[in-house]
Enzyme design. Structure first.
Site, mmCIF file in Angstrom:
data_model
loop_
_atom_site.group_PDB
_atom_site.id
_atom_site.type_symbol
_atom_site.label_atom_id
_atom_site.label_comp_id
_atom_site.label_asym_id
_atom_site.label_seq_id
_atom_site.Cartn_x
_atom_site.Cartn_y
_atom_site.Cartn_z
ATOM 1 N N SER A 106 0.841 -1.195 0.000
ATOM 2 C CA SER A 106 0.000 0.000 0.000
ATOM 3 C C SER A 106 0.875 1.244 0.000
ATOM 4 O O SER A 106 1.985 1.242 0.556
ATOM 5 C CB SER A 106 -0.845 -0.027 1.277
ATOM 6 O OG SER A 106 -1.441 1.216 1.514
ATOM 7 N N TYR B 18 -1.518 -1.131 10.759
ATOM 8 C CA TYR B 18 -1.831 -1.680 9.424
ATOM 9 C C TYR B 18 -0.645 -1.448 8.478
ATOM 10 O O TYR B 18 -0.186 -2.371 7.797
ATOM 11 C CB TYR B 18 -3.105 -1.017 8.866
ATOM 12 C CG TYR B 18 -3.313 -1.284 7.395
ATOM 13 C CD1 TYR B 18 -3.819 -2.504 6.955
ATOM 14 C CD2 TYR B 18 -2.968 -0.323 6.432
ATOM 15 C CE1 TYR B 18 -3.980 -2.759 5.599
ATOM 16 C CE2 TYR B 18 -3.126 -0.567 5.081
ATOM 17 C CZ TYR B 18 -3.639 -1.794 4.667
ATOM 18 O OH TYR B 18 -3.782 -2.049 3.317
ATOM 19 N N LYS C 18 2.230 -4.044 6.734
ATOM 20 C CA LYS C 18 2.590 -4.077 5.296
ATOM 21 C C LYS C 18 4.115 -3.977 5.158
ATOM 22 O O LYS C 18 4.733 -4.700 4.368
ATOM 23 C CB LYS C 18 1.935 -2.921 4.534
ATOM 24 C CG LYS C 18 0.449 -3.050 4.331
ATOM 25 C CD LYS C 18 0.089 -4.133 3.320
ATOM 26 C CE LYS C 18 -1.411 -4.284 3.140
ATOM 27 N NZ LYS C 18 -1.825 -5.610 2.689
HETATM 28 P P1 NAD Z 1 -10.969 -6.870 1.234
HETATM 29 O O1 NAD Z 1 -11.173 -6.847 2.704
HETATM 30 O O2 NAD Z 1 -12.139 -6.668 0.359
HETATM 31 O O3 NAD Z 1 -10.255 -8.240 0.815
HETATM 32 C C1 NAD Z 1 -9.366 -8.924 1.664
HETATM 33 C C2 NAD Z 1 -9.856 -10.349 1.792
HETATM 34 O O4 NAD Z 1 -8.986 -11.091 2.633
HETATM 35 C C3 NAD Z 1 -11.251 -10.452 2.381
HETATM 36 O O5 NAD Z 1 -12.082 -11.180 1.503
HETATM 37 C C4 NAD Z 1 -11.051 -11.186 3.708
HETATM 38 O O6 NAD Z 1 -12.139 -12.016 4.021
HETATM 39 C C5 NAD Z 1 -9.776 -11.961 3.430
HETATM 40 N N1 NAD Z 1 -8.967 -12.302 4.597
HETATM 41 C C6 NAD Z 1 -8.555 -11.487 5.607
HETATM 42 N N2 NAD Z 1 -7.810 -12.168 6.482
HETATM 43 C C7 NAD Z 1 -7.728 -13.444 6.042
HETATM 44 C C8 NAD Z 1 -7.108 -14.631 6.525
HETATM 45 N N3 NAD Z 1 -6.412 -14.649 7.664
HETATM 46 N N4 NAD Z 1 -7.241 -15.761 5.822
HETATM 47 C C9 NAD Z 1 -7.958 -15.790 4.669
HETATM 48 N N5 NAD Z 1 -8.580 -14.704 4.165
HETATM 49 C C10 NAD Z 1 -8.469 -13.540 4.848
HETATM 50 O O7 NAD Z 1 -9.833 -5.804 0.895
HETATM 51 P P2 NAD Z 1 -9.327 -5.251 -0.522
HETATM 52 O O8 NAD Z 1 -9.675 -3.825 -0.580
HETATM 53 O O9 NAD Z 1 -9.732 -6.156 -1.602
HETATM 54 O O10 NAD Z 1 -7.765 -5.343 -0.268
HETATM 55 C C11 NAD Z 1 -6.998 -6.431 -0.727
HETATM 56 C C12 NAD Z 1 -5.559 -6.227 -0.296
HETATM 57 O O11 NAD Z 1 -5.073 -4.994 -0.824
HETATM 58 C C13 NAD Z 1 -5.381 -6.133 1.216
HETATM 59 O O12 NAD Z 1 -4.172 -6.774 1.565
HETATM 60 C C14 NAD Z 1 -5.273 -4.646 1.473
HETATM 61 O O13 NAD Z 1 -4.528 -4.368 2.623
HETATM 62 C C15 NAD Z 1 -4.542 -4.190 0.222
HETATM 63 N N6 NAD Z 1 -4.784 -2.776 -0.099
HETATM 64 C C16 NAD Z 1 -6.073 -2.327 -0.200
HETATM 65 C C17 NAD Z 1 -6.300 -0.988 -0.471
HETATM 66 C C18 NAD Z 1 -7.707 -0.442 -0.527
HETATM 67 O O14 NAD Z 1 -7.883 0.761 -0.337
HETATM 68 N N7 NAD Z 1 -8.715 -1.247 -0.810
HETATM 69 C C19 NAD Z 1 -5.225 -0.119 -0.678
HETATM 70 C C20 NAD Z 1 -3.931 -0.626 -0.590
HETATM 71 C C21 NAD Z 1 -3.736 -1.969 -0.310
HETATM 72 C C1 WQD Z 2 -9.267 9.665 1.096
HETATM 73 C C2 WQD Z 2 -9.437 11.139 1.425
HETATM 74 C C3 WQD Z 2 -9.615 11.583 3.779
HETATM 75 C C4 WQD Z 2 -13.393 9.408 4.287
HETATM 76 C C5 WQD Z 2 -6.668 4.619 3.153
HETATM 77 C C6 WQD Z 2 -5.600 3.899 3.900
HETATM 78 C C7 WQD Z 2 -4.563 3.394 2.948
HETATM 79 C C8 WQD Z 2 -5.203 2.579 1.827
HETATM 80 C C9 WQD Z 2 -6.339 3.281 1.181
HETATM 81 C C10 WQD Z 2 -5.160 0.280 2.395
HETATM 82 C C11 WQD Z 2 -8.618 11.597 2.618
HETATM 83 C C12 WQD Z 2 -10.903 11.922 3.081
HETATM 84 C C13 WQD Z 2 -12.238 9.975 3.799
HETATM 85 C C14 WQD Z 2 -14.475 10.246 4.674
HETATM 86 C C15 WQD Z 2 -13.160 12.163 4.033
HETATM 87 N N1 WQD Z 2 -5.764 1.361 2.317
HETATM 88 N N2 WQD Z 2 -12.125 11.333 3.665
HETATM 89 N N3 WQD Z 2 -14.304 11.599 4.524
HETATM 90 O O1 WQD Z 2 -6.842 7.666 3.821
HETATM 91 O O2 WQD Z 2 -5.924 7.931 1.478
HETATM 92 O O3 WQD Z 2 -6.077 5.711 2.474
HETATM 93 O O4 WQD Z 2 -7.243 3.738 2.184
HETATM 94 O O5 WQD Z 2 -3.991 0.081 2.202
HETATM 95 O O6 WQD Z 2 -3.675 2.635 3.694
HETATM 96 O O7 WQD Z 2 -5.016 4.781 4.835
HETATM 97 O O8 WQD Z 2 -8.158 6.838 1.804
HETATM 98 O O9 WQD Z 2 -10.520 6.881 1.164
HETATM 99 O O10 WQD Z 2 -9.917 6.851 3.624
HETATM 100 O O11 WQD Z 2 -9.483 8.910 2.274
HETATM 101 O O12 WQD Z 2 -13.066 13.387 3.918
HETATM 102 O O13 WQD Z 2 -15.516 9.787 5.130
HETATM 103 O O14 WQD Z 2 -10.803 11.362 1.789
HETATM 104 O O15 WQD Z 2 -9.329 12.511 4.778
HETATM 105 O O16 WQD Z 2 -8.213 12.916 2.362
HETATM 106 P P1 WQD Z 2 -6.707 7.152 2.465
HETATM 107 P P2 WQD Z 2 -9.589 7.289 2.240
#
Ligand code: NAD
Ligand code: WQD
Length: 336
Positions: free
Chosen positions: A124, A148, A152
């Site tokens: 991330s 979190y 990572k």
């Molecule tokens: P998500 O929660 O929709 O998907 C993650 C999945 O992992 C879920 O289906 C959950 O049930 C499963 N899971 C969690 N722990 C588990 C375990 N111990 N064993 C088996 N399954 C398990 O999230 P997403 O948005 O699809 O994110 C996928 C990956 O990408 C995650 O690692 C997340 O940290 C990373 N990521 C997401 C974002 C975002 O904003 N969505 C941004 C950056 C990185």
């Molecule tokens: C985006 C912008 C908030 C919600 C997070 C995690 C990051 C990654 C992606 C997993 C920011 C603003 C948000 C709301 C708002 N996840 N906001 N009202 O914070 O960039 O990233 O998700 O890896 O690790 O930190 O994404 O969508 O939460 O926020 O004003 O209800 O929207 O302050 O500026 P962020 P976000």
């Protein structure tokens, strides 16, 4: 080629399963469904007209995970599984380290036992902390602001050390910026349990009147309109980035890191306006105080992924909003 997709029932995982199946790959999903529904995988089958194997198994359950590796000839792993709520990770750090870090270690151990040499890991942009300048390249220093993000970072380091010890191992770390949007079919999309932590699903739930208004977390940042600026990337572009990465792993690159972002930042207010335009629905909002731990701005330099993977995020903000709206309006209760 069989690809094991951990967390494949989740938001990014399900979209990636569609792209993998469309590419003719065999897909095996492992997910404990702690943050997802198996229905997402039925929809993946509907969209692609193809089958995939699903196991409701926790990564911490080494015995059952091993059985899956015995049953399928897995060539590569895309590792999405993990908990992802930043705020919850501050309250329950032990849970996040155990589930995300220990779960990953168990997976890496089983991969090693079965000689599986290719892994793509979902990292991330959060690993960059508050960047000193923009855009963010892969060479930027890493820092942690919450458990979190620290998890990572730890997993990245563990993979680096494993690859140093085994030069046949191919590791791709993908640092996603802000994934939004949904598949064009409207059949799969983001379905957060409870109150959404992220901006886009919050906006779309306000649009379907599930929530009264968006809380804008601060308008006093050093940005053009004072609200936070982020690099939003369409989830289907992101999913396609995984396919390009898997192709790249076939050339035995060793340890590689890529930013997956669009390379452009939009503010909270710009996103709200774009969503209003795409949906035709007015989005009421109220400016409240800053959210703890938030940074002013973040956007990627995606040039490395472009030159080495031949990948770029093609879809713009309009499509991200239109596709989110199609998913949300056709599935106001998500998969339920
Ligand atoms: P998500 O929660 O929709 O998907 C993650 C999945 O992992 C879920 O289906 C959950 O049930 C499963 N899971 C969690 N722990 C588990 C375990 N111990 N064993 C088996 N399954 C398990 O999230 P997403 O948005 O699809 O994110 C996928 C990956 O990408 C995650 O690692 C997340 O940290 C990373 N990521 C997401 C974002 C975002 O904003 N969505 C941004 C950056 C990185
Ligand atoms: C985006 C912008 C908030 C919600 C997070 C995690 C990051 C990654 C992606 C997993 C920011 C603003 C948000 C709301 C708002 N996840 N906001 N009202 O914070 O960039 O990233 O998700 O890896 O690790 O930190 O994404 O969508 O939460 O926020 O004003 O209800 O929207 O302050 O500026 P962020 P976000």
């Amino acid at each position: 080629m069989t690809v094991l997709v951990t967390g494949g029932a989740g938001y990014i995982g399900s979209h990636t399963c569609v792209e993998l199946l469309n590419q003719g790959k065999k897909v095996v999903v492992v997910d404990n469904l702690s943050n997802s529904s198996e229905k997402s995988l039925d929809r993946v089958r509907e969209i692609t007209g193809k089958e995939l194997d699903f196991y409701q198994v926790d990564l911490l359950d080494k015995e059952n995970l091993t059985e899956i590796f015995k049953k399928h000839e897995i060539e590569s792993v895309i590792h999405f599984a993990g908990l992802k709520a930043v705020g919850e990770s501050v309250e329950k750090p032990g849970l996040y380290y155990h589930n995300n870090v220990t779960g990953s270690i168990v997976l890496f151990e089983v991969m090693a036992e079965f000689g599986v040499k290719n892994i793509v890991f979902s990292s991330s942009a959060t690993v960059y902390g508050d960047p000193a300048s923009l855009p963010i390249t892969e060479e930027f220093p890493l820092s942690q602001t919450n458990p979190y993000g620290t998890a990572k970072y730890f997993i990245e380091i563990i993979l680096k050390d494993l690859q140093t010890a085994d030069e046949d191992l191919n590791v791709a770390i993908l640092r996603y910026f802000n994934p939004v949007g949904a598949h064009k079919s409207g059949k799969i999309g983001e379905d957060p349990i409870g109150t959404p932590n992220n901006l886009m699903p919050f906006i779309s739930q306000v649009a379907v009147k599930k929530r009264p208004e968006v809380m804008v977390f601060g308008d006093d940042y050093d940005t053009p309109d004072g609200t936070g600026v982020r690099d939003y990337i369409h989830v289907v572009d992101l999913a396609k980035g995984h396919i390009k990465t898997l192709d790249h792993l076939e050339s035995n690159p060793g340890f590689v890191v890529y930013n997956l972002g669009k390379g452009k930042g939009y503010s909270v207010l710009e996103l709200i306006k774009a969503f209003e335009k795409a949906s035709g629905v007015e989005i009421p909002y109220k400016v409240v105080g800053r959210r703890d731990g938030d940074i002013a701005s973040s956007w990627a330099d995606p040039a490395k992924a472009e030159s080495e993977l031949g990948w770029t995020a093609e879809m713009g903000l309009e499509e991200m909003c239109e596709d989110t709206w199609r998913w949300q309006s056709e599935n106001p209760k998500g998969f339920n």
